[in-house]
Design an enzyme around this catalytic site. Structure first.
Site, PDB file in Angstrom:
ATOM      1  N   ASP A 106       0.632   3.617   2.387  1.00  0.00           N
ATOM      2  CA  ASP A 106       0.464   4.202   3.796  1.00  0.00           C
ATOM      3  C   ASP A 106      -0.521   5.117   3.622  1.00  0.00           C
ATOM      4  OD1 ASP A 106       1.634   3.860   6.513  1.00  0.00           O
ATOM      5  OD2 ASP A 106       2.177   5.973   6.309  1.00  0.00           O
ATOM      6  N   ASP A 141       0.765  -1.311   0.075  1.00  0.00           N
ATOM      7  CA  ASP A 141       0.017  -0.036   0.170  1.00  0.00           C
ATOM      8  C   ASP A 141       0.890   1.160   0.100  1.00  0.00           C
ATOM      9  OD1 ASP A 141       0.254   1.195   2.915  1.00  0.00           O
ATOM     10  OD2 ASP A 141       0.300  -1.416   2.958  1.00  0.00           O
TER      11      ASP A 141
END
Length: 290
Positions: A211, A209
């Site tokens: 973040d 991802d």
């Protein structure tokens, strides 16, 4: 000397495919029980040991992972090279979910973990200026390329305590002010302990991802992370399968001195050393303590 590769599997990776003579073995350590039994066997003629960092079924949080027991157990099994595979968030647009990053630096922001095998009665200071082994990291990079993975060579890993993900303010600080590249919760104190145990250590961060800094994402999406983890786990196993051929069964001394990190590290005078602590250090520091 013979090569024995130790794989510490992060979120989503709980075994290794294709091991010959595969057997889960239980290892007792003076530092308590490791995260789980350790899967041992051979792959392409090279000994392999696999340890699921969070335990099968993911029972340990990043804070409660028994890091000292894990490293001690691998050392007791004769491991010479540790490849740590872990899920992480990315602070860089070009390090996208599904990519791998071969980490070469860390900023340690953990605070609730035991970070050393040494202490009162046997004080030691090892250098972690360069906390990963360039030789082993290069092998991981080559294995990832050969497996068709998009991989980035070099990056700074921000190790946070967790288990919560970052606030937006923290995420922006780590990215913009501290110039970190990825963020995770488990490579510290693991890398420091591997250095104390004179083990070569490489960190392979699997991006799940962006973040919370990314304007198009806003926050960490757990469902998306789990979906990406599944794909990353398959890539990680493909990378690991290529390591034995790259590292070889016969092993020369580490050209970067990882396997001699304790040569000048222990400061406590021999007559002042605590026998009880020395007994616990039999695997980790037996080479220099005799």
């Amino acid at each position: 000397m013979h090569t024995t590769i130790g794989i510490i599997g992060g979120s989503g990776i709980y075994d290794i495919d294709g091991l010959e003579g595969a057997e889960w073995v239980t290892v007792d350590t003076p530092w308590g029980a490791p995260s789980d039994a350790i899967l041992t066997g051979t792959l392409d003629g090279v000994k392999m040991c696999f340890l699921p960092r969070h335990g099968r079924g993911h029972v340990h949080s990043p804070t409660t992972v028994p890091y000292r027991a894990n490293i001690d157990a691998l050392k007791r099994l004769g491991v010479t090279d540790v490849v740590a595979v872990s899920a992480c968030g990315s602070f860089r647009e070009h390090m996208a979910p599904g990519d791998f990053v071969i980490v070469d630096q860390f900023i340690d922001r953990t605070f609730a973990r035991e970070k050393s095998f040494f202490g009162t009665g046997c004080v030691a200071h090892v250098s972690v200026a360069h906390p990963t082994c360039p030789r082993l990291s290069e092998a991981c990079y080559t294995a990832a390329v050969d497996a068709g993975i998009t991989v980035h060579k070099g990056g700074t890993y921000l190790a946070m305590e967790g288990p919560q993900f970052s606030t937006l303010a923290e995420s922006k600080m780590y990215r913009e002010s501290w110039h970190c590249d990825v963020i995770g919760m488990t490579n510290m104190p693991e890398a420091k302990l591997a250095r104390e145990a004179e083990l070569c250590y490489a960190s392979v961060a699997m991006v799940t991802d962006y973040d919370s800094w990314h304007p198009d994402h806003g926050e960490v999406d757990i469902a998306q992370i789990i979906a990406t983890l599944t794909g990353n786990a398959d890539k990680g196993r493909n990378m690991v399968r290529r390591l034995p051929a790259l590292l070889g069964a016969e092993r020369a001394p580490c050209p970067h001195g990882c396997d001699r990190a304790l040569d000048y590290a222990i400061l406590t005078a021999p007559d002042k050393r605590d026998p009880a602590l020395l007994a616990k250090l039999d695997a980790v520091a037996g080479r220099v303590l005799g």
